[in-house]
Design an enzyme around this catalytic site. Sequence first.
Site, PDB file in Angstrom:
ATOM      1  N   MET A 151      55.204  23.216  59.166  1.00  0.00           N
ATOM      2  CA  MET A 151      54.175  22.293  59.639  1.00  0.00           C
ATOM      3  C   MET A 151      54.394  22.049  61.140  1.00  0.00           C
ATOM      4  SD  MET A 151      51.784  21.669  57.560  1.00  0.00           S
ATOM      5  CE  MET A 151      51.252  21.427  55.877  1.00  0.00           C
ATOM      6  N   SER A 152      54.283  20.798  61.602  1.00  0.00           N
ATOM      7  CA  SER A 152      54.252  20.560  63.054  1.00  0.00           C
ATOM      8  C   SER A 152      55.610  20.637  63.737  1.00  0.00           C
ATOM      9  CB  SER A 152      53.584  19.222  63.362  1.00  0.00           C
ATOM     10  OG  SER A 152      52.194  19.322  63.138  1.00  0.00           O
ATOM     11  N   VAL A 153      56.681  20.866  62.999  1.00  0.00           N
ATOM     12  CA  VAL A 153      57.915  21.277  63.666  1.00  0.00           C
ATOM     13  C   VAL A 153      57.660  22.571  64.438  1.00  0.00           C
ATOM     14  CG1 VAL A 153      60.270  22.104  63.249  1.00  0.00           C
ATOM     15  CG2 VAL A 153      59.444  20.071  62.073  1.00  0.00           C
TER      16      VAL A 153
END
Length: 436
Positions: A151-153
Amino acid sequence: MPVKRMSFWLTAVIVSTVAALGSVAIAQDNMVDGRPMTAAEMEIMTGTASSKTIDIAAWDKGPDNRWAFQHISEFLHVANISRGSGAVAPLGRDLVDLSGVQFEGLDGNPMSVSDMLVQTYTDGFIVLNDGQIVYEKYFNGMKPDTRHLLMSVSKSVTGTLAGILVQDGRLNPISPITDYLPELEGAPGFGDVTVRQILDMTTAIKFSEDYADPNSEVVAHEAATAWRGENAPGALDGILSFAGTIKKDDTRPHGEVFHYASINTDVLGLLIERASGRRFADFMSDAIWSKLGVEHDGHITVDYHGAVAANGGFVLTLRDLARFGQMVLDDGFANGRQIVPSGWVDDIRFNGNNSAWQPTSYVKFWPDGYYRNQWYVTKDDNGSFFAVGVNGQHIWINPTTRTVVVKFSSLPVSADKENIVLGWSAMDAISRSLAD
């Protein structure tokens, strides 16, 4: 393990974080014996007569994501990020039982790390201290060789890759993005923004990140990345076309206020391709992944034109992402070489714009913090900085205690803010417990 209570400062951060973001009930879906059921126990994609298939419109929500986050390449298009042919850089082991480390939970009562791992639907959790594994746990059928969606990592990984191009002069932060992406010349939202504004998410664009609103820009954005299948509206147009439709918020200029908008990172992915002259996955392989000594190839999802979903589409193993985090902790140095220029890591840690943070609710979390080069910087007393993604993905880096924590999760609710904050507080407590 003695109780490690959170500082008063972090307790205040947690309370204000939840208040600022809005309360979301802690997810307790599909529980058995006080823990989340595994994908196998729910018979998701088991191939049996009673097997349940996933829904392409909701694969990233519970319960489908318990299976989907570990099987992305089986239903989305991905590009391979080769690890190359080099030797694996071994991770030493000096194991410590951190399960009993305690921190103050949202209700003010102590919570243990082991309880947090269960409550937050953890799939994988690893702690490095001075580059050695001190704690490693897997759940929900995940194994050391299993890739998991970041995801947004992914944003922080992408921002780190961009730093190589900035430091060698191929990507100029003060240049307009249209120097590299002339297709966006005259675009209402992105036609007059700079590379720096993309990197720090200070573009003044109209973009709602509300996953629960079917009319929000982020929902249309997910379709453009090919995350909802080819029949979703706008899917066949792709990321670059979608970026050209984004409008400007005329109430403020670019560059002044931090406004989290995932489309910025996908534009950054396109900038990386144009500045490097390479496909994103190939450049990532050559510049970082093949030099890091990782164990496995990585994946990243792509739209129907082959553009990467740099905002959330990386798919990596737990240990390999920990190696990446250790490289960042070590100022871009890993496996005997300088992979990312040290100056870029220093820029993340020390050169952020706190004034862009001040008008937002984030100032309630870390008053002196900021967002820089796709990383969150707390400016706490340990200099901690981190990457975070919905459904509970994390990298937490504590330079003072030389600790890297990586967490993969499959929270049923994307923006389950209480459980995400519990992850922050636990990782902070863990890293402080490892002080010499």
